[in-house]
Motif scaffolding. Structure first.
Motif, short mmCIF file in Angstrom:
data_model
loop_
_atom_site.label_atom_id
_atom_site.label_comp_id
_atom_site.label_asym_id
_atom_site.label_seq_id
_atom_site.Cartn_x
_atom_site.Cartn_y
_atom_site.Cartn_z
N ALA A 197 0.81 -1.23 0.00
CA ALA A 197 0.00 0.00 0.00
C ALA A 197 0.84 1.28 0.00
O ALA A 197 0.55 2.21 -0.77
CB ALA A 197 -0.96 -0.02 1.19
N PRO A 198 1.90 1.40 0.83
CA PRO A 198 2.68 2.66 0.82
C PRO A 198 3.33 2.94 -0.54
O PRO A 198 3.32 4.07 -1.03
CB PRO A 198 3.74 2.41 1.90
CG PRO A 198 3.15 1.38 2.78
CD PRO A 198 2.37 0.48 1.88
N LEU A 230 3.51 5.73 -5.88
CA LEU A 230 3.56 5.58 -7.34
C LEU A 230 2.35 6.22 -8.00
O LEU A 230 2.47 6.86 -9.06
CB LEU A 230 3.64 4.10 -7.70
CG LEU A 230 3.93 3.76 -9.17
CD1 LEU A 230 5.24 4.43 -9.61
CD2 LEU A 230 4.03 2.26 -9.35
N ASP A 231 1.17 6.09 -7.39
CA ASP A 231 -0.03 6.71 -7.95
C ASP A 231 0.10 8.23 -7.98
O ASP A 231 -0.33 8.89 -8.93
CB ASP A 231 -1.26 6.30 -7.13
CG ASP A 231 -1.67 4.86 -7.39
OD1 ASP A 231 -1.24 4.31 -8.43
OD2 ASP A 231 -2.40 4.30 -6.56
N GLN A 232 0.69 8.80 -6.92
CA GLN A 232 0.89 10.25 -6.89
C GLN A 232 1.86 10.70 -7.99
O GLN A 232 1.63 11.73 -8.64
CB GLN A 232 1.40 10.68 -5.51
CG GLN A 232 0.38 10.53 -4.40
CD GLN A 232 0.94 10.89 -3.03
OE1 GLN A 232 2.16 11.04 -2.88
NE2 GLN A 232 0.08 11.00 -2.04
N ILE A 233 2.91 9.92 -8.18
CA ILE A 233 3.87 10.26 -9.23
C ILE A 233 3.20 10.20 -10.60
O ILE A 233 3.40 11.08 -11.45
CB ILE A 233 5.07 9.29 -9.19
CG1 ILE A 233 5.88 9.51 -7.91
CG2 ILE A 233 5.97 9.46 -10.42
CD1 ILE A 233 7.00 8.53 -7.71
N ILE A 234 2.38 9.18 -10.82
CA ILE A 234 1.70 9.04 -12.10
C ILE A 234 0.75 10.21 -12.34
O ILE A 234 0.64 10.73 -13.46
CB ILE A 234 0.94 7.70 -12.15
CG1 ILE A 234 1.94 6.54 -12.19
CG2 ILE A 234 0.02 7.63 -13.36
CD1 ILE A 234 1.31 5.19 -11.97
#
Length: 221
Positions: A161-162, A167-171
């Motif tokens: 999860a972390p 990674l989602d924020q970077i994307i």
């Protein structure tokens, strides 16, 4: 290479010889052509004349093709060629590039025994995918799905999860920058101002090889 073959002194003497950009470019082109000819000749003289290929379309619409074959009793995997896909990346475009190269080098598509691709529709489409088009010309060729691609897709869906949150924020950031022409120009100028090595970002896709990892690698670079 000169240092290994002839020693430090000769290497320094050669390095001191000034060369124009055109000379360097010509010598690089000559070396590339020579290596390509060696690979093609090895494929033609491979066991039973059979070989397999692996295809990948990079995010910048560059078609890269690798060949695997048996030569002198050894399995060899070599880079075969790279060609830009100027307009679209359809299966017909990819097949045209592959056919043009094979025809120019007198390689027989009928001798292809295996074709390895990723899982995009252009590759795996049941009616007009690249593998279907290849089988029409080389009925004996088997189509397989790249193992690395399958592992990458599986790994991207099972991140802790972390890591998934980061990674989602970077994307999201990458998609924001790439989502507008102005944003891309401003980001490019920011990279120039910071003396960054790279000046552009890569889009993220779920099913294109290791693109998720490339996003973070591109940013960290």
């Amino acid at each position: 290479m000169v240092e290994i073959a002839l020693g430090d002194e000769i290497e320094k003497q050669i390095a001191a010889v000034p060369l124009s950009n055109s000379t360097v470019q010509r010598r690089i082109s000559d070396m590339v052509a020579d290596i390509k000819d060696q690979v093609v000749q090895e494929i033609k003289s491979s066991a039973f004349g059979l070989f397999s290929i692996l295809l990948h379309v990079a995010s910048c619409s560059q078609l890269m093709v690798f060949a695997r074959y048996v030569h002198a009793g050894l399995f060899k995997e070599k880079f075969l060629f790279c060609s830009p896909l100027e307009l679209t990346t359809k299966a017909s475009d990819i097949l045209e590039k592959v056919s043009l190269f094979f025809d120019s080098e007198n390689l027989l598509l009928d001798n292809m025994c295996e074709c390895c691709t990723d899982g995009t529709p252009a590759m795996l489409g049941t009616k007009s995918g690249f593998k279907v088009c290849v089988k029409r010309r080389a009925p004996k060729a088997k189509g397989i799905h790249c193992l690395i691609h399958r592992q990458a897709v599986k790994a991207s869906k099972t991140l802790p999860a972390p890591f998934e949150k980061v990674l989602d924020q970077i994307i999201q950031i990458v998609n924001f920058v790439k989502g507008g022409v102005l944003n891309s120009r401003l980001f490019k100028q920011l990279c120039y101002d910071m003396d960054a090595t790279h000046h552009s970002l890569l889009f993220h896709t779920n099913v294109r090889w290791l693109s998720r990892g490339n996003v973070t690698a591109n940013i960290s670079a």
